[in-house]
Enzyme design. Structure first.
Site, short mmCIF file in Angstrom:
data_model
loop_
_atom_site.label_atom_id
_atom_site.label_comp_id
_atom_site.label_asym_id
_atom_site.label_seq_id
_atom_site.Cartn_x
_atom_site.Cartn_y
_atom_site.Cartn_z
N ASP A 12 10.91 -5.18 3.52
CA ASP A 12 10.11 -5.94 2.22
C ASP A 12 10.86 -7.32 1.85
O ASP A 12 11.26 -7.68 0.99
CB ASP A 12 10.30 -4.98 1.14
CG ASP A 12 9.28 -3.80 1.26
OD1 ASP A 12 8.91 -3.37 2.41
OD2 ASP A 12 9.50 -2.95 0.27
N HIS A 52 0.40 -3.97 -2.23
CA HIS A 52 -0.33 -3.21 -3.30
C HIS A 52 -1.73 -3.57 -3.79
O HIS A 52 -1.75 -5.07 -3.95
CB HIS A 52 0.44 -3.08 -4.66
CG HIS A 52 1.86 -2.52 -4.67
ND1 HIS A 52 1.93 -1.30 -4.02
CD2 HIS A 52 3.26 -3.01 -4.76
CE1 HIS A 52 3.36 -1.08 -4.13
NE2 HIS A 52 4.08 -2.09 -4.46
N LYS A 110 2.77 -0.80 3.33
CA LYS A 110 2.89 0.39 2.42
C LYS A 110 2.62 0.20 1.03
O LYS A 110 2.68 -0.85 0.46
CB LYS A 110 4.28 0.94 2.55
CG LYS A 110 5.33 -0.11 2.41
CD LYS A 110 6.54 0.56 2.32
CE LYS A 110 7.64 -0.49 1.93
NZ LYS A 110 7.70 -0.73 0.58
N CYS A 155 13.54 0.87 -1.73
CA CYS A 155 13.04 0.69 -0.45
C CYS A 155 13.83 1.01 0.77
O CYS A 155 13.59 1.61 1.79
CB CYS A 155 11.94 -0.47 -0.21
SG CYS A 155 10.51 -0.33 -1.32
C1 VGL Z 1 10.48 -2.04 -3.85
C2 VGL Z 1 10.16 -1.49 -6.21
C3 VGL Z 1 8.85 -1.68 -6.06
C4 VGL Z 1 11.28 -2.36 -2.88
C5 VGL Z 1 9.21 -2.20 -3.55
O1 VGL Z 1 11.01 -3.20 -1.89
O2 VGL Z 1 12.60 -2.13 -2.86
N1 VGL Z 1 10.91 -1.83 -5.19
N2 VGL Z 1 8.28 -2.01 -4.91
ZN ZN Z 2 6.06 -2.07 -4.62
#
Ligand code: VGL
Ligand code: ZN
Length: 202
Positions: A12, A52, A110, A155
């Site tokens: 991410d 999302h 995801k 994550c």
């Molecule tokens: C994440 C919160 C919501 C992350 C993703 O990548 O850690 N944290 N969505």
């Molecule tokens: Zn998220």
């Protein structure tokens, strides 16, 4: 060069998790040069992308009277509610501009199901719905993973613990990660990773 059975998993590294983004992680952009340097040393390179739909159930804005960083009860357990972030196709959902995205063998998305969040690269937050990453790695003969990216305590940590549950050897390189640290979540995540047998390396 690492062995052929080792993969780098870049979690991410997207604009919304970097300074100026909707869910900015302090210093999130600082890890990009480190990751770029590591990429050529791995045979297998997988990036994940938080992805999302608008009005996702993990967004505080989807719940009347809720503010970001409060929690709510979902059918699969307690869920932190986040600011709207990483909406499919938005600039915030794109990888950081300097990240060498062309090096990725696979990009796994995801969090695209409206009713369930997905922190882990392996399973959604119900801990049973798979993302498909396990099959990809196994069919490529991967047994060891190095995890880097954002955020350490969400994550990255969830991916690391799930990876151990699936029997992978997991190293988290903290130098190339940054955390959100919500109410001690960073310490809790480090503890959970160590308890699961993850090699947490400074
Ligand atoms: C994440 C919160 C919501 C992350 C993703 O990548 O850690 N944290 N969505
Ligand atoms: Zn998220």
């Amino acid at each position: 060069m690492h062995d052929a059975n080792e993969a780098l998993i870049v979690i991410d590294v997207q604009n919304d998790f970097c300074p100026g983004g909707a869910l900015a992680v302090e210093g999130g952009d600082k890890i990009v040069p480190l990751i770029n340097e590591m990429l050529p040393d791995f045979h297998v390179k997988v990036f994940t992308q938080d992805w999302h739909p608008a009005a996702h159930s993990s967004f505080a804005s989807s719940h009347d009277g809720k503010e970001p960083y409060q929690t709510t009860e979902m059918p699969y357990g307690t869920q932190v509610l986040w600011p709207d972030h990483c909406i499919q196709g938005s600039i915030g959902a794109k990888f950081h501009d300097n990240l060498h995205r062309d090096r990725a063998d696979l990009i796994i998305r995801k969090g695209f199901r409206p009713e369930i969040d997905s922190y882990s690269a392996f399973f959604e937050n119900d801990q049973t719905t798979p993302t498909g990453l396990e099959g990809y790695l196994r069919t490529r003969g991967v047994e060891k993973l190095t995890l880097v990216g954002l955020a350490t305590d969400f994550c990255v940590a969830y991916s690391a613990v799930d990876g151990r549950r699936l029997g992978f050897d997991i190293t988290v390189l903290e130098e190339a990660c940054r955390g959100i640290d919500l109410d001690g979540s960073l310490d809790a995540a480090r503890r959970a990773m160590r308890d699961a047998g993850v090699h947490v390396v400074a």
